[in-house]
Design a protein around this motif. Structure first.
Motif, PDB file in Angstrom:
ATOM      1  N   SER A   1     -37.873   6.322  36.994  1.00  0.00           N
ATOM      2  CA  SER A   1     -38.050   6.938  38.301  1.00  0.00           C
ATOM      3  C   SER A   1     -38.827   8.230  38.150  1.00  0.00           C
ATOM      4  CB  SER A   1     -36.690   7.220  38.945  1.00  0.00           C
ATOM      5  OG  SER A   1     -35.971   6.017  39.135  1.00  0.00           O
ATOM      6  N   VAL A   2     -39.845   8.426  38.976  1.00  0.00           N
ATOM      7  CA  VAL A   2     -40.747   9.572  38.830  1.00  0.00           C
ATOM      8  C   VAL A   2     -40.110  10.807  39.462  1.00  0.00           C
ATOM      9  CG1 VAL A   2     -43.027  10.499  39.344  1.00  0.00           C
ATOM     10  CG2 VAL A   2     -42.746   8.051  38.862  1.00  0.00           C
ATOM     11  N   ARG A   3     -40.047  11.901  38.699  1.00  0.00           N
ATOM     12  CA  ARG A   3     -39.499  13.165  39.197  1.00  0.00           C
ATOM     13  C   ARG A   3     -40.577  14.168  39.565  1.00  0.00           C
ATOM     14  NH1 ARG A   3     -38.489  16.790  41.537  1.00  0.00           N
ATOM     15  NH2 ARG A   3     -36.757  18.257  41.499  1.00  0.00           N
TER      16      ARG A   3
ATOM     17  N   GLN B   1     -59.159  13.775  36.103  1.00  0.00           N
ATOM     18  CA  GLN B   1     -59.343  12.593  35.269  1.00  0.00           C
ATOM     19  C   GLN B   1     -58.038  12.123  34.640  1.00  0.00           C
ATOM     20  OE1 GLN B   1     -62.438  10.992  35.145  1.00  0.00           O
ATOM     21  NE2 GLN B   1     -62.683  12.502  36.780  1.00  0.00           N
ATOM     22  N   SER B   2     -57.005  12.987  34.678  1.00  0.00           N
ATOM     23  CA  SER B   2     -55.718  12.668  34.067  1.00  0.00           C
ATOM     24  C   SER B   2     -54.587  13.041  35.024  1.00  0.00           C
ATOM     25  CB  SER B   2     -55.531  13.411  32.743  1.00  0.00           C
ATOM     26  OG  SER B   2     -56.587  13.140  31.846  1.00  0.00           O
ATOM     27  N   ILE B   3     -53.442  12.414  34.813  1.00  0.00           N
ATOM     28  CA  ILE B   3     -52.243  12.666  35.608  1.00  0.00           C
ATOM     29  C   ILE B   3     -51.076  12.904  34.664  1.00  0.00           C
ATOM     30  CG2 ILE B   3     -50.517  11.526  37.080  1.00  0.00           C
ATOM     31  CD1 ILE B   3     -52.830  10.096  38.478  1.00  0.00           C
ATOM     32  N   LEU B   4     -50.230  13.856  35.021  1.00  0.00           N
ATOM     33  CA  LEU B   4     -48.967  14.078  34.314  1.00  0.00           C
ATOM     34  C   LEU B   4     -47.838  13.521  35.150  1.00  0.00           C
ATOM     35  CD1 LEU B   4     -49.206  17.822  33.170  1.00  0.00           C
ATOM     36  CD2 LEU B   4     -49.580  15.801  31.763  1.00  0.00           C
ATOM     37  N   SER B   5     -46.839  12.937  34.500  1.00  0.00           N
ATOM     38  CA  SER B   5     -45.633  12.523  35.216  1.00  0.00           C
ATOM     39  C   SER B   5     -44.419  12.686  34.318  1.00  0.00           C
ATOM     40  CB  SER B   5     -45.738  11.076  35.692  1.00  0.00           C
ATOM     41  OG  SER B   5     -45.589  10.165  34.622  1.00  0.00           O
ATOM     42  N   CYS B   6     -43.264  12.921  34.961  1.00  0.00           N
ATOM     43  CA  CYS B   6     -41.986  13.007  34.265  1.00  0.00           C
ATOM     44  C   CYS B   6     -40.994  12.120  34.987  1.00  0.00           C
ATOM     45  CB  CYS B   6     -41.466  14.443  34.234  1.00  0.00           C
ATOM     46  SG  CYS B   6     -42.615  15.628  33.549  1.00  0.00           S
ATOM     47  N   CYS B   7     -39.989  11.649  34.268  1.00  0.00           N
ATOM     48  CA  CYS B   7     -39.012  10.720  34.831  1.00  0.00           C
ATOM     49  C   CYS B   7     -37.641  11.375  34.950  1.00  0.00           C
ATOM     50  CB  CYS B   7     -38.903   9.469  33.965  1.00  0.00           C
ATOM     51  SG  CYS B   7     -40.450   8.530  33.848  1.00  0.00           S
ATOM     52  N   THR B   8     -36.858  10.900  35.930  1.00  0.00           N
ATOM     53  CA  THR B   8     -35.530  11.473  36.152  1.00  0.00           C
ATOM     54  C   THR B   8     -34.515  11.002  35.128  1.00  0.00           C
ATOM     55  OG1 THR B   8     -34.975   9.642  37.646  1.00  0.00           O
ATOM     56  CG2 THR B   8     -35.906  11.618  38.645  1.00  0.00           C
ATOM     57  N   ASP B   9     -34.767   9.873  34.486  1.00  0.00           N
ATOM     58  CA  ASP B   9     -33.762   9.265  33.629  1.00  0.00           C
ATOM     59  C   ASP B   9     -34.148   9.233  32.155  1.00  0.00           C
ATOM     60  OD1 ASP B   9     -35.828   7.593  34.281  1.00  0.00           O
ATOM     61  OD2 ASP B   9     -34.577   5.990  35.095  1.00  0.00           O
ATOM     62  N   MET B  10     -35.181  10.017  31.778  1.00  0.00           N
ATOM     63  CA  MET B  10     -35.559  10.102  30.367  1.00  0.00           C
ATOM     64  C   MET B  10     -36.405  11.352  30.144  1.00  0.00           C
ATOM     65  SD  MET B  10     -38.497   7.108  30.230  1.00  0.00           S
ATOM     66  CE  MET B  10     -37.396   5.912  30.974  1.00  0.00           C
ATOM     67  N   GLY B  11     -36.415  11.840  28.917  1.00  0.00           N
ATOM     68  CA  GLY B  11     -37.195  13.015  28.585  1.00  0.00           C
ATOM     69  C   GLY B  11     -38.670  12.680  28.440  1.00  0.00           C
TER      70      GLY B  11
ATOM     71  N   VAL C   1     -37.202  16.456  32.110  1.00  0.00           N
ATOM     72  CA  VAL C   1     -38.053  17.473  32.734  1.00  0.00           C
ATOM     73  C   VAL C   1     -38.003  17.298  34.247  1.00  0.00           C
ATOM     74  CG1 VAL C   1     -40.413  18.337  32.962  1.00  0.00           C
ATOM     75  CG2 VAL C   1     -39.551  17.634  30.720  1.00  0.00           C
ATOM     76  N   THR C   2     -37.638  18.358  34.957  1.00  0.00           N
ATOM     77  CA  THR C   2     -37.531  18.300  36.416  1.00  0.00           C
ATOM     78  C   THR C   2     -38.754  18.864  37.118  1.00  0.00           C
ATOM     79  OG1 THR C   2     -36.347  20.413  36.416  1.00  0.00           O
ATOM     80  CG2 THR C   2     -35.014  18.408  36.384  1.00  0.00           C
ATOM     81  N   SER C   3     -39.634  19.529  36.384  1.00  0.00           N
ATOM     82  CA  SER C   3     -40.831  20.119  36.981  1.00  0.00           C
ATOM     83  C   SER C   3     -41.925  20.192  35.933  1.00  0.00           C
ATOM     84  CB  SER C   3     -40.507  21.523  37.516  1.00  0.00           C
ATOM     85  OG  SER C   3     -41.684  22.216  37.883  1.00  0.00           O
ATOM     86  N   ALA C   4     -43.138  19.822  36.329  1.00  0.00           N
ATOM     87  CA  ALA C   4     -44.303  19.955  35.451  1.00  0.00           C
ATOM     88  C   ALA C   4     -45.517  20.236  36.316  1.00  0.00           C
ATOM     89  CB  ALA C   4     -44.520  18.697  34.618  1.00  0.00           C
ATOM     90  N   GLU C   5     -46.235  21.294  36.006  1.00  0.00           N
ATOM     91  CA  GLU C   5     -47.466  21.595  36.740  1.00  0.00           C
ATOM     92  C   GLU C   5     -48.494  22.162  35.772  1.00  0.00           C
ATOM     93  OE1 GLU C   5     -46.462  24.657  39.685  1.00  0.00           O
ATOM     94  OE2 GLU C   5     -47.587  26.069  38.443  1.00  0.00           O
TER      95      GLU C   5
END
Length: 273
Positions: free
Chosen positions: A147-149, A158-168, A190-194
């Motif tokens: 699940s995307v957080r 050109q790139s995207i960062l994503s973090c998940c609610t159920d894994m590091g 990770v709950t926030s990434a920018e």
């Protein structure tokens, strides 16, 4: 820096429930702005230097988990537990578009060129919406492993960062192929990434700490333990010498970027009508 020398906390009109996302706009002709998301369902925009309340975006029917401003701070976007991502006129507060999803939307981000809005959430799907054709179907990127957080653009979109609610971990996606090409390993979720406005750093929050990573080589540059549980962090865009973090205590904490010491904080209270 001696904590006793920190400024007197500033109390601002604002949220009645925990703050879960904070986002600084780039510096514009009118200054920089700060938008905040909260479980109270009302994202708010503020003066980025003083924290003074400017306005509230009203229309969501559930907790708002994510918020952002476009490059010119003319449009805002928010993702909510009401299964929608909304785009707003940042000057008038008017709702411009509402993109319906099949589950909770936990993340949203405008591309640097402002033409695309990226969303993610409990559907485990990353979507990009064309702001020039808002009625067109979104592009769906390869399914996320969880699940995307949080999401963010980098490398000139050109790139995207994503973090998940159920894994590091922080995952780096190639936009052209729609595939994960690298993962920054973290022990905690990770709950926030920018990405900082100058493109130098990836800023992450994982509850107990705020970390700064090199956005080009992906090495860890700085890591600071937080005095409270934090869900979001953002680097001040004008000088880059301070960052903010917010979480369950409804305070926005301001820290020195170079030392990690807390400089001041301001409380986001319910705005009384």
């Amino acid at each position: 820096m001696d904590r006793k020398k920190a400024g007197v906390p500033l109390v601002c009109h604002g949220h009645s429930r925990p703050v879960v996302d904070l986002f600084y706009s780039p510096v514009t002709h009118d200054g920089c702005f700060l938008i905040s998301a909260s479980k109270d369902s009302n994202p708010m925009i503020r003066n980025g230097d003083t924290g003074d309340w400017i306005g509230t975006f009203e229309g969501h029917k559930g907790a708002v988990w994510s918020c952002c401003l476009d490059t010119n701070a003319l449009r805002a976007a928010s993702g909510s537990a009401d299964f929608s991502a909304k785009v707003w006129d940042a000057l008038t507060g008017e709702e411009l578009h509402s993109f319906e999803h099949k589950h909770i939307v936990r993340a949203c981000a405008f591309s640097e060129d402002t033409h695309l809005l990226l969303t993610g959430g409990l559907e485990k799907i990353l979507r990009t919406y064309d702001m020039n054709r808002p009625d067109a179907a979104p592009r769906e990127i390869d399914k996320s492993p969880g699940s995307v957080r949080t999401v963010a653009w980098l490398h000139s979109d050109q790139s995207i960062l994503s973090c998940c609610t159920d894994m590091g971990g922080v995952r780096l996606w190639d936009v052209r192929s729609g595939k994960i090409v690298q993962t920054l390993e973290t022990k905690a979720t990770v709950t926030s990434a920018e990405v900082s406005q100058d493109g130098r750093y990836i800023i992450t929050a994982d509850g107990s700490s705020v970390k700064f990573w090199d956005a080009n080589y992906f090495g860890l540059v700085k890591s600071y333990n937080m005095p409270c549980n934090v869900e979001s962090a953002s680097l001040e865009p004008k000088y880059g010498n301070r960052f903010i973090a917010g979480g369950e205590d409804m305070w926005v904490h301001v820290f020195d970027f170079f030392t990690g010491e807390e400089i001041s904080k301001y409380l986001l209270l319910l705005k009384l009508k």
